[in-house]
Motif scaffolding. Structure first.
Motif, short mmCIF file in Angstrom:
data_model
loop_
_atom_site.label_atom_id
_atom_site.label_comp_id
_atom_site.label_asym_id
_atom_site.label_seq_id
_atom_site.Cartn_x
_atom_site.Cartn_y
_atom_site.Cartn_z
N THR A 264 0.81 -1.21 0.00
CA THR A 264 0.00 0.00 0.00
C THR A 264 0.85 1.27 0.00
O THR A 264 0.48 2.26 -0.64
CB THR A 264 -0.98 0.00 1.18
N ALA B 46 0.74 4.05 -2.78
CA ALA B 46 0.44 5.43 -2.38
C ALA B 46 1.44 6.41 -2.99
O ALA B 46 1.06 7.48 -3.49
CB ALA B 46 0.46 5.55 -0.85
N ALA C 138 0.50 6.74 -6.66
CA ALA C 138 -0.76 7.45 -6.87
C ALA C 138 -0.61 8.94 -6.63
O ALA C 138 -1.29 9.75 -7.27
CB ALA C 138 -1.83 6.87 -5.96
N LEU C 139 0.28 9.32 -5.72
CA LEU C 139 0.48 10.74 -5.40
C LEU C 139 1.55 11.39 -6.28
O LEU C 139 1.84 12.58 -6.12
CB LEU C 139 0.85 10.89 -3.92
N LEU D 285 -4.54 1.76 1.91
CA LEU D 285 -4.01 2.60 0.83
C LEU D 285 -4.52 4.04 0.93
O LEU D 285 -3.71 4.98 0.97
CB LEU D 285 -4.34 1.98 -0.53
N PRO D 286 -5.83 4.29 0.96
CA PRO D 286 -6.26 5.69 1.04
C PRO D 286 -5.86 6.38 2.33
O PRO D 286 -5.59 7.59 2.32
CB PRO D 286 -7.79 5.61 0.88
N GLN E 177 -3.07 5.78 4.09
CA GLN E 177 -1.64 6.11 3.96
C GLN E 177 -1.43 7.27 3.00
O GLN E 177 -0.58 8.14 3.24
CB GLN E 177 -0.87 4.87 3.52
N LYS E 178 -2.19 7.33 1.91
CA LYS E 178 -2.13 8.50 1.03
C LYS E 178 -2.48 9.77 1.80
O LYS E 178 -1.83 10.81 1.65
CB LYS E 178 -3.07 8.32 -0.16
N ALA F 62 -0.14 13.03 2.48
CA ALA F 62 -0.59 14.37 2.05
C ALA F 62 -0.65 15.33 3.22
O ALA F 62 -0.28 16.52 3.11
CB ALA F 62 -1.95 14.26 1.38
#
Length: 263
Positions: free
Chosen positions: A46, A50, A53-54, A250-251, A253-254, A258
């Motif tokens: 994850t 992450a 994805a970022l 995952l979301p 940790q993102k 952030a």
């Protein structure tokens, strides 16, 4: 700001992280120093997803804190090249020293003394599923582990109703945490964690115990072991939270990344 323990956060930080979880996130610019001890299959999966994805670049620094070099020297030499570190390291004290010396945020991806990202994820799930987490009755089952230490930190921060069922040897005084050896109450969710190495006890969680607790949600921290913390296959229990619960890693940790890079 770093997240080495959950005491590094204020309630407003946690609420901001949770707010970001289901909000659109724009790509970020940054360079991540990434060091990961052990397998950590889910956490490794994850975090790397992450970063991608970022839009963050990342470089693996194998065994970053296993060298004989002082943590302060590592931070001093590496900080010009990175904007964030994510480190899984069993030596909690060296990880904390590195974070204190670095001018960049450091995320504890698990240490011997805590697993803050895992617990923030599970707490988010409880808050989302059962309503305001302050109103949820949460039960920890088993000996004190790094995961449970993070729950002990979160309880006074958010004013949780947290009961820890474990052998008396693990009982201590922690604000907001009730310790007991008896499952003589009702609860909304039971959380287990893998037992420490060489730990022996007859206190594994049973289906009969869950029934006595009014059939709460069961959230076993993976990897779980049938025959240790659980004496039954959780797939046979109707209120097992299921594998999809951990998809929130995952979301969350993102959102943690952030929060640290944009705070």
């Amino acid at each position: 700001m770093s997240i080495i323990t959950l005491t590094d956060l204020q309630p407003a930080d946690i609420l901001d992280i949770w707010r970001r979880v289901e909000s659109p996130m724009s790509p970020l610019w940054g360079r991540v120093g990434w060091s990961f001890e052990g397998n950590g299959i889910r956490t490794r999966t994850t975090f790397i997803q992450a970063f991608n994805a970022l839009g963050l670049s990342f470089i693996e620094l194998p065994n970053l804190l296993k060298t004989a070099e002082r943590a302060e020297d590592l931070a001093g030499y590496l900080d010009p090249f990175y904007d964030l570190y994510v480190v899984r390291e069993s030596n909690h004290e060296k990880l904390a020293t590195f974070a204190a010396c670095s001018s960049k945020p450091v995320i504890n991806a698990m240490s011997s003394q805590g697993h803050p990202c895992e617990v923030l994820t599970d707490a988010f799930f409880i808050n989302k599923t059962l309503g305001p987490i302050k109103q949820a009755r949460i039960c920890l089952w088993g000996p004190t582990t790094n995961v449970f230490k993070s729950w002990h930190e979160l309880a006074p921060l958010l004013g949780l109703d947290l009961t820890h069922v474990c052998d008396e040897a693990f009982h201590t005084q922690i604000p907001g945490v009730k310790f007991t050896t008896q499952a003589d109450f009702s609860t909304d969710v039971v959380i287990t964690d893998g037992w420490p190495r060489a730990y022996q006890s007859a206190s594994c969680l049973t289906l009969a115990t869950l029934q006595a607790l009014d059939n709460p949600l069961l959230l076993p921290t993976p990897p779980f072991t049938v025959g240790q913390e659980l004496n039954f296959d959780p797939l046979l229990y109707a209120n097992f939270t299921g594998y999809q619960q951990k998809a929130w890693l995952l979301p969350v940790q993102k959102a943690i990344i952030a929060h640290l890079l944009t705070a």
